[in-house]
Write an enzyme that holds these catalytic residues in place. Structure first.
Site, mmCIF file in Angstrom:
data_model
loop_
_atom_site.group_PDB
_atom_site.id
_atom_site.type_symbol
_atom_site.label_atom_id
_atom_site.label_comp_id
_atom_site.label_asym_id
_atom_site.label_seq_id
_atom_site.Cartn_x
_atom_site.Cartn_y
_atom_site.Cartn_z
ATOM 1 N N TYR A 172 -9.518 5.741 3.780
ATOM 2 C CA TYR A 172 -10.726 6.351 4.357
ATOM 3 C C TYR A 172 -10.473 7.751 4.919
ATOM 4 O O TYR A 172 -11.365 8.336 5.546
ATOM 5 C CB TYR A 172 -11.270 5.451 5.484
ATOM 6 C CG TYR A 172 -11.767 4.097 5.013
ATOM 7 C CD1 TYR A 172 -13.086 3.919 4.596
ATOM 8 C CD2 TYR A 172 -10.921 2.980 4.987
ATOM 9 C CE1 TYR A 172 -13.553 2.688 4.171
ATOM 10 C CE2 TYR A 172 -11.368 1.732 4.555
ATOM 11 C CZ TYR A 172 -12.685 1.590 4.160
ATOM 12 O OH TYR A 172 -13.144 0.374 3.735
ATOM 13 N N ASP A 173 -9.284 8.308 4.713
ATOM 14 C CA ASP A 173 -8.952 9.621 5.286
ATOM 15 C C ASP A 173 -9.966 10.724 4.958
ATOM 16 O O ASP A 173 -10.257 11.559 5.821
ATOM 17 C CB ASP A 173 -7.540 10.059 4.863
ATOM 18 C CG ASP A 173 -6.459 9.377 5.681
ATOM 19 O OD1 ASP A 173 -6.778 8.846 6.765
ATOM 20 O OD2 ASP A 173 -5.298 9.357 5.234
ATOM 21 N N LYS A 195 0.601 3.720 2.928
ATOM 22 C CA LYS A 195 1.285 3.260 4.140
ATOM 23 C C LYS A 195 2.796 3.420 3.995
ATOM 24 O O LYS A 195 3.464 3.857 4.931
ATOM 25 C CB LYS A 195 1.011 1.763 4.369
ATOM 26 C CG LYS A 195 -0.375 1.408 4.833
ATOM 27 C CD LYS A 195 -0.377 -0.089 5.144
ATOM 28 C CE LYS A 195 -1.724 -0.661 5.381
ATOM 29 N NZ LYS A 195 -1.677 -2.115 5.625
ATOM 30 N N HIS A 251 -3.227 6.527 14.218
ATOM 31 C CA HIS A 251 -3.050 5.150 14.694
ATOM 32 C C HIS A 251 -1.660 4.632 14.298
ATOM 33 O O HIS A 251 -0.977 4.004 15.089
ATOM 34 C CB HIS A 251 -4.156 4.286 14.082
ATOM 35 C CG HIS A 251 -4.347 4.474 12.600
ATOM 36 N ND1 HIS A 251 -4.447 5.718 12.022
ATOM 37 C CD2 HIS A 251 -4.393 3.594 11.557
ATOM 38 C CE1 HIS A 251 -4.577 5.600 10.713
ATOM 39 N NE2 HIS A 251 -4.546 4.304 10.410
ATOM 40 N N ASN A 254 0.846 -1.192 0.000
ATOM 41 C CA ASN A 254 0.000 0.000 0.000
ATOM 42 C C ASN A 254 0.895 1.261 0.000
ATOM 43 O O ASN A 254 1.595 1.535 0.970
ATOM 44 C CB ASN A 254 -0.904 -0.038 1.236
ATOM 45 C CG ASN A 254 -1.842 1.142 1.319
ATOM 46 O OD1 ASN A 254 -1.447 2.270 1.097
ATOM 47 N ND2 ASN A 254 -3.093 0.867 1.642
ATOM 48 N N ASP A 267 -1.075 -4.032 9.594
ATOM 49 C CA ASP A 267 -2.477 -4.302 9.254
ATOM 50 C C ASP A 267 -3.313 -3.256 9.969
ATOM 51 O O ASP A 267 -3.142 -3.011 11.167
ATOM 52 C CB ASP A 267 -2.910 -5.704 9.656
ATOM 53 C CG ASP A 267 -4.199 -6.082 8.936
ATOM 54 O OD1 ASP A 267 -4.182 -6.168 7.688
ATOM 55 O OD2 ASP A 267 -5.242 -6.262 9.602
ATOM 56 N N SER A 268 -4.170 -2.617 9.213
ATOM 57 C CA SER A 268 -4.879 -1.493 9.789
ATOM 58 C C SER A 268 -6.280 -1.404 9.206
ATOM 59 O O SER A 268 -6.610 -2.101 8.252
ATOM 60 C CB SER A 268 -4.101 -0.206 9.520
ATOM 61 O OG SER A 268 -3.555 -0.207 8.220
HETATM 62 P P1 ITT Z 1 -1.019 -4.361 2.633
HETATM 63 O O1 ITT Z 1 -1.811 -5.561 3.102
HETATM 64 O O2 ITT Z 1 -0.106 -4.665 1.484
HETATM 65 O O3 ITT Z 1 -0.304 -3.678 3.768
HETATM 66 P P2 ITT Z 1 -3.639 -3.167 2.303
HETATM 67 O O4 ITT Z 1 -4.098 -1.865 1.704
HETATM 68 O O5 ITT Z 1 -4.331 -4.414 1.820
HETATM 69 O O6 ITT Z 1 -2.052 -3.261 2.062
HETATM 70 P P3 ITT Z 1 -4.760 -3.613 4.928
HETATM 71 O O7 ITT Z 1 -5.135 -5.017 4.640
HETATM 72 O O8 ITT Z 1 -4.148 -3.308 6.260
HETATM 73 O O9 ITT Z 1 -3.731 -3.047 3.852
HETATM 74 O O10 ITT Z 1 -6.058 -2.715 4.724
HETATM 75 C C1 ITT Z 1 -6.165 -1.477 5.313
HETATM 76 C C2 ITT Z 1 -7.414 -0.765 4.834
HETATM 77 O O11 ITT Z 1 -7.678 0.318 5.721
HETATM 78 C C3 ITT Z 1 -7.225 -0.161 3.450
HETATM 79 O O12 ITT Z 1 -8.457 -0.061 2.784
HETATM 80 C C4 ITT Z 1 -6.671 1.214 3.782
HETATM 81 O O13 ITT Z 1 -6.948 2.173 2.782
HETATM 82 C C5 ITT Z 1 -7.377 1.538 5.102
HETATM 83 N N1 ITT Z 1 -6.471 2.322 5.948
HETATM 84 C C6 ITT Z 1 -5.438 1.849 6.695
HETATM 85 N N2 ITT Z 1 -4.763 2.863 7.266
HETATM 86 C C7 ITT Z 1 -5.382 3.993 6.852
HETATM 87 C C8 ITT Z 1 -5.137 5.357 7.079
HETATM 88 O O14 ITT Z 1 -4.108 5.770 7.801
HETATM 89 N N3 ITT Z 1 -5.964 6.232 6.506
HETATM 90 C C9 ITT Z 1 -6.994 5.836 5.750
HETATM 91 N N4 ITT Z 1 -7.284 4.571 5.466
HETATM 92 C C10 ITT Z 1 -6.482 3.649 6.024
#
Ligand code: ITT
Length: 202
Positions: free
Chosen positions: A156-157, A13, A182, A10, A70-71
């Site tokens: 989702y910002d 991130k 976070h 991502n 993971d977030s």
């Molecule tokens: P990786 O698994 O490769 O790290 P991913 O995008 O699939 O990438 P996640 O499974 O952790 O990552 O999904 C996180 C979701 O939450 C994803 O839709 C992000 O856009 C959102 N998210 C996470 N952190 C965020 C942030 O700081 N601001 C806005 N949205 C966030």
């Protein structure tokens, strides 16, 4: 440990983590150097479980220490959804805009006081062997706006208003997000761990 792989695909991130972890004694690597790596299936029931799965998988694929992130977003009125399904909320391959559209539709006209939400970020560090060294979590409380606004940040910002502010992370400067998010809170714990590791190692 001298190099740590930021084990995420991502871009949002990656940009944030490169800044948040810049002031540590480790050399940060990215998956750009490892184009053949595959994404592990995120089968965990919690953010921490999925962070561990990512850290382990990328460590064993690359032979480097790896940091998994993971977030996601937990919305009170939706019983904590989308939670660990935040990335998959509007189906595989959907855009951030589609995920936001679905979230706003699900919340509909729910009143402001019932739009409480929080961003959660779990990070895990795995040794090159896959053994987990450290897990950290950070939370940022806030609420969901009635419409998307602002183009800063990612995901989702544009609909998340952190407590203490009246604008979304999409509207607020990246500097503010980097102080209170976070991911910033989890990173602070990771930095403490890395500093201790280096102090002991020498
Ligand atoms: P990786 O698994 O490769 O790290 P991913 O995008 O699939 O990438 P996640 O499974 O952790 O990552 O999904 C996180 C979701 O939450 C994803 O839709 C992000 O856009 C959102 N998210 C996470 N952190 C965020 C942030 O700081 N601001 C806005 N949205 C966030």
């Amino acid at each position: 440990m001298s190099d740590i792989l930021i084990a995420t695909k991502n871009i949002g991130k990656i940009k944030e983590l490169e800044k948040l972890l810049a002031d540590t004694p480790v050399q940060l690597r990215s998956l750009n150097d490892f184009p053949k790596t595959f994404e592990p299936e995120e089968t965990g029931a919690t953010f921490a479980e999925n962070a561990v799965l990512k850290a382990r998988s990328y460590a064993s694929q690359t032979g480097l220490w790896a940091l998994g992130d993971d977030s996601g977003l937990e919305v009170e009125a939706l019983g904590g959804a989308p939670g660990v399904f935040s990335a998959r909320y509007a189906g595989a391959g959907a855009t951030d805009a589609k995920r936001i559209e679905k979230l706003l539709k699900e919340l509909g006209k729910v009143q402001e006081e019932n739009r409480r939400a929080r961003f959660v970020c779990a990070m895990a560090i795995a040794r090159a062997t896959g053994e987990i060294e450290f897990i950290a979590e950070g939370v940022c409380n806030g609420s969901i706006a009635f419409a998307a606004s602002g183009a800063n940040g990612f995901g989702y910002d544009p609909v998340f208003i952190p407590d203490g502010f009246s604008e979304t992370f999409g509207e607020l400067s990246g500097d503010i997000k980097q102080q209170i998010s976070h991911r910033a809170r989890a990173s602070a714990k990771i930095i403490q761990y890395l500093r201790r590791f280096y102090a002991v190692a020498g």
